[in-house]
Structures are given as C-alpha cells and as structure tokens.
Design a protein around this motif. Sequence first.
Motif, PDB file in Angstrom:
ATOM      1  N   SER A   2       0.834  -1.190   0.000  1.00 20.84           N
ATOM      2  CA  SER A   2       0.000   0.000   0.000  1.00 20.84           C
ATOM      3  C   SER A   2       0.869   1.240   0.000  1.00 20.84           C
ATOM      4  N   LYS A   3       0.331   2.308  -0.548  1.00 20.41           N
ATOM      5  CA  LYS A   3       1.070   3.562  -0.585  1.00 20.41           C
ATOM      6  C   LYS A   3       1.298   4.079   0.829  1.00 20.41           C
ATOM      7  N   ILE A   4       2.556   4.463   1.109  1.00 17.96           N
ATOM      8  CA  ILE A   4       2.900   5.011   2.411  1.00 17.96           C
ATOM      9  C   ILE A   4       2.602   6.501   2.402  1.00 17.96           C
ATOM     10  N   VAL A   5       1.922   6.980   3.428  1.00 21.33           N
ATOM     11  CA  VAL A   5       1.592   8.395   3.530  1.00 21.33           C
ATOM     12  C   VAL A   5       2.174   8.952   4.829  1.00 21.33           C
ATOM     13  N   GLN A   6       2.135  10.269   4.932  1.00 20.42           N
ATOM     14  CA  GLN A   6       2.564  10.932   6.164  1.00 20.42           C
ATOM     15  C   GLN A   6       1.322  11.271   6.980  1.00 20.42           C
ATOM     16  N   PRO A   7       1.033  10.504   8.007  1.00 17.67           N
ATOM     17  CA  PRO A   7      -0.189  10.776   8.784  1.00 17.67           C
ATOM     18  C   PRO A   7      -0.017  12.012   9.657  1.00 17.67           C
ATOM     19  N   PHE A   8      -1.080  12.736   9.828  1.00 14.44           N
ATOM     20  CA  PHE A   8      -1.084  13.879  10.737  1.00 14.44           C
ATOM     21  C   PHE A   8      -2.506  14.084  11.228  1.00 14.44           C
ATOM     22  N   PRO A   9      -2.972  13.192  12.114  1.00 17.02           N
ATOM     23  CA  PRO A   9      -4.349  13.295  12.591  1.00 17.02           C
ATOM     24  C   PRO A   9      -4.578  14.581  13.364  1.00 17.02           C
ATOM     25  N   SER A  10      -5.790  15.055  13.343  1.00 24.63           N
ATOM     26  CA  SER A  10      -6.126  16.295  14.041  1.00 24.63           C
ATOM     27  C   SER A  10      -5.912  16.130  15.538  1.00 24.63           C
ATOM     28  N   ALA A  11      -5.203  17.096  16.117  1.00 25.18           N
ATOM     29  CA  ALA A  11      -4.975  17.083  17.561  1.00 25.18           C
ATOM     30  C   ALA A  11      -5.859  18.114  18.256  1.00 25.18           C
ATOM     31  N   HIS A  12      -6.874  18.589  17.566  1.00 25.78           N
ATOM     32  CA  HIS A  12      -7.741  19.626  18.135  1.00 25.78           C
ATOM     33  C   HIS A  12      -8.355  19.141  19.447  1.00 25.78           C
ATOM     34  N   GLY A  13      -8.178  19.935  20.490  1.00 28.67           N
ATOM     35  CA  GLY A  13      -8.741  19.595  21.786  1.00 28.67           C
ATOM     36  C   GLY A  13      -7.935  18.607  22.595  1.00 28.67           C
ATOM     37  N   LEU A 171      23.705  13.811  18.021  1.00 33.56           N
ATOM     38  CA  LEU A 171      22.567  12.898  18.064  1.00 33.56           C
ATOM     39  C   LEU A 171      21.972  12.806  16.666  1.00 33.56           C
ATOM     40  N   VAL A 172      21.792  11.600  16.186  1.00 34.07           N
ATOM     41  CA  VAL A 172      21.232  11.363  14.861  1.00 34.07           C
ATOM     42  C   VAL A 172      19.980  10.512  15.004  1.00 34.07           C
ATOM     43  N   ALA A 173      18.844  11.012  14.592  1.00 34.05           N
ATOM     44  CA  ALA A 173      17.607  10.228  14.588  1.00 34.05           C
ATOM     45  C   ALA A 173      17.429   9.584  13.218  1.00 34.05           C
ATOM     46  N   MET A 174      17.012   8.318  13.200  1.00 33.83           N
ATOM     47  CA  MET A 174      16.794   7.594  11.951  1.00 33.83           C
ATOM     48  C   MET A 174      15.304   7.364  11.739  1.00 33.83           C
ATOM     49  N   VAL A 175      14.800   7.807  10.580  1.00 26.97           N
ATOM     50  CA  VAL A 175      13.390   7.626  10.243  1.00 26.97           C
ATOM     51  C   VAL A 175      13.266   7.327   8.757  1.00 26.97           C
ATOM     52  N   PHE A 176      12.091   6.864   8.351  1.00 28.41           N
ATOM     53  CA  PHE A 176      11.783   6.761   6.931  1.00 28.41           C
ATOM     54  C   PHE A 176      11.494   8.160   6.391  1.00 28.41           C
ATOM     55  N   ALA A 177      11.572   8.311   5.063  1.00 30.93           N
ATOM     56  CA  ALA A 177      11.445   9.636   4.453  1.00 30.93           C
ATOM     57  C   ALA A 177      10.134  10.320   4.835  1.00 30.93           C
ATOM     58  N   GLU A 178       9.036   9.573   4.873  1.00 30.45           N
ATOM     59  CA  GLU A 178       7.728  10.172   5.165  1.00 30.45           C
ATOM     60  C   GLU A 178       7.605  10.603   6.628  1.00 30.45           C
ATOM     61  N   GLU A 179       8.541  10.195   7.451  1.00 31.83           N
ATOM     62  CA  GLU A 179       8.469  10.493   8.885  1.00 31.83           C
ATOM     63  C   GLU A 179       9.261  11.741   9.269  1.00 31.83           C
ATOM     64  N   LEU A 180       9.779  12.454   8.276  1.00 33.83           N
ATOM     65  CA  LEU A 180      10.402  13.762   8.499  1.00 33.83           C
ATOM     66  C   LEU A 180       9.353  14.823   8.180  1.00 33.83           C
ATOM     67  N   TYR A 181       8.919  15.554   9.197  1.00 37.51           N
ATOM     68  CA  TYR A 181       7.803  16.501   9.088  1.00 37.51           C
ATOM     69  C   TYR A 181       8.312  17.936   8.982  1.00 37.51           C
ATOM     70  N   ASP A 182       7.635  18.731   8.170  1.00 34.76           N
ATOM     71  CA  ASP A 182       7.909  20.159   8.067  1.00 34.76           C
ATOM     72  C   ASP A 182       7.295  20.837   9.291  1.00 34.76           C
ATOM     73  N   ALA A 183       8.140  21.392  10.138  1.00 38.10           N
ATOM     74  CA  ALA A 183       7.654  21.965  11.389  1.00 38.10           C
ATOM     75  C   ALA A 183       6.793  23.193  11.176  1.00 38.10           C
ATOM     76  N   ASP A 184       6.912  23.851  10.035  1.00 38.38           N
ATOM     77  CA  ASP A 184       6.069  25.012   9.780  1.00 38.38           C
ATOM     78  C   ASP A 184       4.635  24.605   9.438  1.00 38.38           C
ATOM     79  N   GLU A 185       4.486  23.439   8.817  1.00 39.16           N
ATOM     80  CA  GLU A 185       3.158  22.995   8.396  1.00 39.16           C
ATOM     81  C   GLU A 185       2.584  21.899   9.294  1.00 39.16           C
ATOM     82  N   ARG A 186       3.469  20.999   9.768  1.00 36.55           N
ATOM     83  CA  ARG A 186       3.021  19.872  10.578  1.00 36.55           C
ATOM     84  C   ARG A 186       3.971  19.666  11.760  1.00 36.55           C
ATOM     85  N   PRO A 187       3.984  20.600  12.709  1.00 40.42           N
ATOM     86  CA  PRO A 187       4.892  20.447  13.853  1.00 40.42           C
ATOM     87  C   PRO A 187       4.483  19.271  14.729  1.00 40.42           C
TER      88      PRO A 187
END
Length: 215
Positions: A2-13, A171-187
Amino acid sequence: MSKIVQPFPSAHGLGPAEAKDQLRRAIRAEREKRSPRALLHAAQNLAQVVGDMPQLRNVDVVACYVSRPTEPGTVPLVERLTQRGVRVLLPVLGAGLQRDWAWYTSTEDLQVRAPGRPPEPSGPTLGGEAVAQAQAVVVPALAVDTRGARLGQGGGWYDRVLAHADPEAPLVAMVFAEELYDADERPLPQEPHDVTVPLVATPSGWQRLRTTAGA
C-alpha cells in the motif's frame, strides 16, 4: 504494498501527550505497510547514509540500537561501523526499563531476551552511564520535524538516557522519508521533557535541523 503516507491526525482539543499517542498509532500503521524487501533496501541505504556522515567518520565509539521488525533497520549500519573498527554500544533494558548498555559483538549474539523487547547483546552490561563513551549517538524515532522535535515510542527511555551522553556527541535520529515533518506545516507535539535532535537521517540522505543552526 500500500502507498505510504505521512499521517497527521487532528490534535484539536488534545493535550501533547494524547496528540503524541494518536500520531504514534497512525505512524505505526503506516510502518506495517512496508514489505520485507522495502525494509531491507531502506536499511542498506541507511547504513551508507549514516555511516558516511562526517560526524561519524572519525569516531571510535557509537551508541546505536537494534531495530524492531518495522523500524528503519540498523543491523547493516552496526555491521558497517564495526567492520571499520568502530565499537558499538547497544541498549539493554533492565527491570522497569532500567537503562543499561553492552558492546555489540556479532549479529548471532543479538537475541530477544524478554517479550516485547528488541534484540539485545548478551553482555556483560556496562551501566547506564556507559553512553558517555559514545562520540555519536544514533537514536530511534517514529518521526522528527525540521525543528528537531522527536516522537519516540512513548516510554521516555531515550529522553532519560541522553542525560548521560556526552553533550558534544552528535545525536542522529533515523526515520523513513515520510516520517520527516515540516515543522512550519506539521509540527510534532512536544512536552517539556522531550530532548530535541540536531540531525536526522532517512534512506535518501541526512540533514541538520533548524534547532542547531551553526552547531
């Protein structure tokens, strides 16, 4: 696969802790979609990316970890480092998530010592302060954002253990490409105890994060 996506569920509230838990579940679900072949390919690429980082080129001791099945694989990296003479410290979890370390000796020695734990070396253990010997520390993460926020597994093990690390050790964190988030859009959600990371590596490359400009 399946296609891998970058999840960002709403944290409202939600508070930071609840938002983290929600995001962890979503990222773990995405990790489950990767095939064994894709995971192996990513691990091989990460071994080259991280192993060739200038911060790791001339070190004698690196603290790393043994990846779980769906995490970015670390065994090829550990093998690459040891083949060029680097000594590698790996975590050993004691009772109640007690922090401890042991030297890597071989892949055959890495065994799951207790249910739910990642593979560990057989020892002898060196104590939680042994991480201070490391001249670079590679840490796991479910996600990292471009300001250095790191989403861990939720136990706080690394947030506590890094208090013993050499403050000069990168310190080096290792993640998959989709797990690097743009802090301006998806902090990523953060709490006061969270330790930020200055460097992140994915299978396609590594970069400095904005928290350490000029570091």
